[in-house]
Design a protein around this motif. Structure first.
Motif, PDB file in Angstrom:
ATOM      1  N   THR A 283       5.990  -2.065  -3.983  1.00  0.00           N
ATOM      2  CA  THR A 283       4.764  -2.835  -4.249  1.00  0.00           C
ATOM      3  C   THR A 283       4.190  -3.366  -2.942  1.00  0.00           C
ATOM      4  N   GLY A 284       5.060  -3.768  -2.039  1.00  0.00           N
ATOM      5  CA  GLY A 284       4.615  -4.259  -0.740  1.00  0.00           C
ATOM      6  C   GLY A 284       3.888  -3.191   0.060  1.00  0.00           C
ATOM      7  N   LEU A 285       4.445  -1.977   0.065  1.00  0.00           N
ATOM      8  CA  LEU A 285       3.795  -0.868   0.787  1.00  0.00           C
ATOM      9  C   LEU A 285       2.480  -0.475   0.127  1.00  0.00           C
ATOM     10  N   ALA A 286       2.438  -0.506  -1.195  1.00  0.00           N
ATOM     11  CA  ALA A 286       1.203  -0.150  -1.916  1.00  0.00           C
ATOM     12  C   ALA A 286       0.098  -1.168  -1.674  1.00  0.00           C
ATOM     13  N   ASN A 287       0.481  -2.392  -1.312  1.00  0.00           N
ATOM     14  CA  ASN A 287      -0.491  -3.451  -1.025  1.00  0.00           C
ATOM     15  C   ASN A 287      -0.249  -3.992   0.388  1.00  0.00           C
ATOM     16  N   LEU A 297       6.737  -0.121   9.709  1.00  0.00           N
ATOM     17  CA  LEU A 297       7.342   0.232   8.428  1.00  0.00           C
ATOM     18  C   LEU A 297       6.409   1.122   7.624  1.00  0.00           C
ATOM     19  N   ILE A 298       5.109   0.848   7.698  1.00  0.00           N
ATOM     20  CA  ILE A 298       4.118   1.686   7.007  1.00  0.00           C
ATOM     21  C   ILE A 298       4.158   3.103   7.576  1.00  0.00           C
ATOM     22  N   ALA A 299       4.219   3.203   8.912  1.00  0.00           N
ATOM     23  CA  ALA A 299       4.245   4.516   9.565  1.00  0.00           C
ATOM     24  C   ALA A 299       5.506   5.294   9.212  1.00  0.00           C
ATOM     25  N   LEU A 300       6.610   4.586   9.018  1.00  0.00           N
ATOM     26  CA  LEU A 300       7.889   5.218   8.708  1.00  0.00           C
ATOM     27  C   LEU A 300       7.942   5.697   7.258  1.00  0.00           C
ATOM     28  N   CYS A 301       7.009   5.202   6.439  1.00  0.00           N
ATOM     29  CA  CYS A 301       7.033   5.508   5.000  1.00  0.00           C
ATOM     30  C   CYS A 301       5.766   6.224   4.548  1.00  0.00           C
ATOM     31  N   LYS A 302       5.244   7.108   5.376  1.00  0.00           N
ATOM     32  CA  LYS A 302       4.052   7.857   4.993  1.00  0.00           C
ATOM     33  C   LYS A 302       4.421   8.955   4.000  1.00  0.00           C
ATOM     34  N   GLY A 303       3.710   8.986   2.881  1.00  0.00           N
ATOM     35  CA  GLY A 303       3.960  10.003   1.866  1.00  0.00           C
ATOM     36  C   GLY A 303       4.973   9.531   0.837  1.00  0.00           C
ATOM     37  N   GLN A 304       4.869  10.082  -0.377  1.00  0.00           N
ATOM     38  CA  GLN A 304       5.731   9.680  -1.491  1.00  0.00           C
ATOM     39  C   GLN A 304       7.204   9.928  -1.194  1.00  0.00           C
TER      40      GLN A 304
END
Length: 380
Positions: A283-287, A297-304
């Motif tokens: 939820t944090g990444l989605a928002n 952290l966003i860059a490390l989690c690109k894509g489903q």
């Protein structure tokens, strides 16, 4: 008639004498040594928990922990040189005899239990501290000892002892509960042969409610945003720290995540991790903008797939330790260091622990510091 109205000089003198006698009838308080006419009222007013704590904090010398009846006396005392330093703790004293009394009442046999008839160095002990069970042969020394705050509580089951210093508590844990202490990096890990502590049991009983609370969720989001200054969050961006999970090169991040934290509570562990993954991490990444999530952290989690791959790992290595360390800080009033050490307790059964040198060697090898702690760029 006059005789009935006015009292004789003898009667007046007798009454005056009685008044004077009443004024000088006092009792010495065994906690603070003050003289008082009403010891019950004195104890209630000056030594009830809130008042006592306030007075001690205001009029207490930090160097020797002496407590004074007013601030002026305390300030005058603080101007004196405290040249006599204790070798067992950080306190220092103005006189040698004060140091000797301190060492005798605070450090001598502080972690052991002995009956009041035992003898040590020729002395027969007759005064026992109800908090730490220290035995003393002198009433003044006993009075001085029990007046000190015993704020370090034993966390083991069926043990209610409290101690003046953390060193005394550690001594008690080692001697009476057979707990082994091990240093990993800057953290002190406890190996518990009798099972985990009372504090752990209290936490595990409320763990599911805790991770759903606004306080816990807010703290986990601060960790994800980088605002909480979490070393675990920073270490997660180092690929070696994230992935070195086996062998002699197991990373500090994995070593200090306490993967056995939930022990036999596997079903509770799965529910808690799943809840944090879905309601905090994902939820944090989605928002991300709303919660100011760390751009790394966003860059490390690109894509489903990346989100799926990182979700369990980040939750286990970062969010689980951080949220329960925060629990110990807020619910038990611990410092960050104390809460870290409390989180890092391991139950090692007696038959596996083997309290001899072979255990120490094995443990040291398992918790080797041979990994490279330097930054390592990601190549995913």
């Amino acid at each position: 008639v006059e005789g009935n109205v006015h009292k004789s000089k003898k009667e007046k003198a007798g009454e005056l004498s009685n008044i004077k006698k009443k004024k000088v009838v006092t009792q010495r308080c065994h906690l603070c040594s003050r003289q008082t006419e009403d010891i019950i009222s004195h104890l209630s007013f000056y030594h009830s928990n809130s008042k006592q704590m306030k007075d001690r904090n205001q009029n207490k010398c930090e160097k020797c922990e002496s407590v004074f009846e007013n601030m002026i006396k305390c300030l005058k005392h603080k101007e004196l040189l405290h040249n006599f330093k204790c070798q067992s703790c950080t306190l220092s004293f103005t006189q040698k005899k004060e140091l000797e009394n301190h060492e005798r009442t605070t450090h001598a046999r502080a972690g052991t239990s002995t009956s009041s008839t035992d003898k040590l160095a020729g002395y027969t002990f007759s005064y026992t501290c109800s908090d730490c069970h220290l035995l003393m042969d002198n009433r003044d020394i006993y009075d001085s000892h029990v007046a000190k705050i015993h704020k370090f509580l034993c966390t083991q089951h069926e043990c209610s002892r409290k101690f003046i210093s953390e060193q005394n508590l550690d001594s008690h844990l080692k001697n009476d509960h057979r707990i082994k202490f091990m240093q990993i990096d800057t953290h002190q890990v406890k190996m518990m042969p009798e099972g985990k502590s009372k504090l752990y049991q209290q936490l595990i009983n409320t763990a599911e409610n805790w991770v759903k609370s606004e306080e816990a969720v807010g703290q986990m989001r601060r960790v994800m945003s980088g605002q909480s200054n979490s070393w675990r969050h920073k270490a997660f961006f180092d690929k070696k720290e994230r992935e070195n999970v086996s062998g002699a090169s197991v990373s500090k991040l994995h070593r200090l995540s306490n993967s056995s934290f939930f022990e036999e509570h596997e079903s509770k562990e799965k529910l808690i991790i799943a809840h944090i993954q879905e309601n905090v991490f994902e939820t944090g990444l989605a928002n991300a903008d709303q919660y100011s999530i760390d751009r790394k952290l966003i860059a490390l989690c690109k894509g489903q797939q990346a989100v799926k791959d990182r979700s369990f790992l980040y939750t286990s290595l970062v969010l689980i330790p951080e949220t329960f360390i925060h629990y110990y800080e807020t619910r038990n009033g611990m410092s960050r260091e104390q809460a870290e050490n409390q989180f890092l307790e391991f139950h090692i059964p007696k038959e596996e622990m083997n309290l001899d040198q072979s255990f120490n060697t094995t443990s040291t090898s398992f918790y080797s510091d041979s990994e490279n702690d330097g930054d390592s760029s990601d190549s995913d």
